[in-house]
Design an enzyme around this catalytic site. Sequence first.
Site, PDB file in Angstrom:
ATOM      1  N   HIS A 146       0.852  -1.189   0.000  1.00  0.00           N
ATOM      2  CA  HIS A 146       0.000   0.000   0.000  1.00  0.00           C
ATOM      3  C   HIS A 146       0.890   1.242   0.000  1.00  0.00           C
ATOM      4  CE1 HIS A 146       0.435  -1.014   4.429  1.00  0.00           C
ATOM      5  NE2 HIS A 146       1.034   0.144   4.312  1.00  0.00           N
TER       6      HIS A 146
HETATM    7  C1  T46 Z   1       2.629   0.451   6.968  1.00  0.00           C
HETATM    8  C2  T46 Z   1       3.409  -0.777   7.251  1.00  0.00           C
HETATM    9  C3  T46 Z   1       4.870  -0.540   7.406  1.00  0.00           C
HETATM   10  C4  T46 Z   1      -4.656  -0.666  13.274  1.00  0.00           C
HETATM   11  O1  T46 Z   1      -5.790  -0.865  13.724  1.00  0.00           O
HETATM   12  N1  T46 Z   1      -3.921   0.378  13.715  1.00  0.00           N
HETATM   13  C5  T46 Z   1      -2.683   0.659  13.250  1.00  0.00           C
HETATM   14  O2  T46 Z   1      -2.051   1.643  13.695  1.00  0.00           O
HETATM   15  C6  T46 Z   1      -2.132  -0.207  12.266  1.00  0.00           C
HETATM   16  C7  T46 Z   1      -0.742   0.068  11.719  1.00  0.00           C
HETATM   17  C8  T46 Z   1      -2.874  -1.260  11.816  1.00  0.00           C
HETATM   18  N2  T46 Z   1      -4.113  -1.486  12.314  1.00  0.00           N
HETATM   19  C9  T46 Z   1      -4.895  -2.631  11.836  1.00  0.00           C
HETATM   20  C10 T46 Z   1      -5.430  -2.453  10.412  1.00  0.00           C
HETATM   21  C11 T46 Z   1      -5.508  -3.877   9.910  1.00  0.00           C
HETATM   22  O3  T46 Z   1      -6.741  -4.437  10.276  1.00  0.00           O
HETATM   23  O4  T46 Z   1      -4.047  -3.760  11.778  1.00  0.00           O
HETATM   24  C12 T46 Z   1      -4.403  -4.590  10.675  1.00  0.00           C
HETATM   25  C13 T46 Z   1      -3.189  -4.889   9.821  1.00  0.00           C
HETATM   26  O5  T46 Z   1      -2.773  -3.693   9.161  1.00  0.00           O
HETATM   27  P1  T46 Z   1      -2.045  -3.743   7.755  1.00  0.00           P
HETATM   28  O6  T46 Z   1      -2.594  -4.822   6.916  1.00  0.00           O
HETATM   29  O7  T46 Z   1      -2.086  -2.345   7.189  1.00  0.00           O
HETATM   30  O8  T46 Z   1      -0.554  -4.129   8.190  1.00  0.00           O
HETATM   31  P2  T46 Z   1       0.795  -4.030   7.336  1.00  0.00           P
HETATM   32  O9  T46 Z   1       1.832  -4.693   8.153  1.00  0.00           O
HETATM   33  O10 T46 Z   1       0.604  -4.470   5.957  1.00  0.00           O
HETATM   34  O11 T46 Z   1       1.100  -2.445   7.270  1.00  0.00           O
HETATM   35  C14 T46 Z   1       1.516  -1.753   8.427  1.00  0.00           C
HETATM   36  C15 T46 Z   1       0.821  -0.384   8.494  1.00  0.00           C
HETATM   37  O12 T46 Z   1      -0.605  -0.568   8.489  1.00  0.00           O
HETATM   38  C16 T46 Z   1       1.194   0.497   7.325  1.00  0.00           C
HETATM   39  O13 T46 Z   1       0.784   1.821   7.556  1.00  0.00           O
HETATM   40  O14 T46 Z   1       3.101   1.332   6.279  1.00  0.00           O
HETATM   41  O15 T46 Z   1       2.928  -1.526   8.379  1.00  0.00           O
END
Ligand code: T46
Length: 138
Positions: free
Chosen positions: A55
């Site tokens: 993303h």
């Molecule tokens: C990024 C990379 C480096 C939350 O509720 N609060 C938060 O602050 C974060 C970061 C995530 N979430 C929830 C949203 C999703 O349901 O955690 C779940 C997994 O998030 P995501 O699929 O976005 O995770 P990554 O590891 O792909 O991405 C994360 C960050 O979301 C993103 O901003 O840049 O780490």
Amino acid sequence: MNDYKNPYIIEFPKIGDESIGYISVTEFNNNQLPFEIKRVYWTYNTAEFILRGRHAHYNTEQILIAINGKILVTTELANSEIKVFTLDKPNIGLYIPPHVWHTMQYSVDAVQLVLASTHYDENDYIRSYNEFKRIYSK
Ligand code: T46
């Protein structure tokens, strides 16, 4: 030509020595952090075959740090330039500005610490690669 920022490596101070171990530290206003930290999160226990991220953000700036293990971060800029960074030292961070598509792959022992410039807001994410290409090809 846009004036979007580029990702870059930040080296944090490493205080100590082999006999007692090390402390790394950062503070806002020490001219090292490009933003004020609003949120901190960490990820761990990610299997090696999993690709996370995939993303870009409209506004959020972040610094990724491999507190333990190794993280391979692939970034794609709005101008399509692709860069790959290896994070494998706890005193090294990767600054990821907004408008950068990023993908992370982790060693199984990796613990990732993320410093972020914004509170969590799902509306700040561009999660479709086609949408990312469409927005930045204008
Ligand atoms: C990024 C990379 C480096 C939350 O509720 N609060 C938060 O602050 C974060 C970061 C995530 N979430 C929830 C949203 C999703 O349901 O955690 C779940 C997994 O998030 P995501 O699929 O976005 O995770 P990554 O590891 O792909 O991405 C994360 C960050 O979301 C993103 O901003 O840049 O780490």
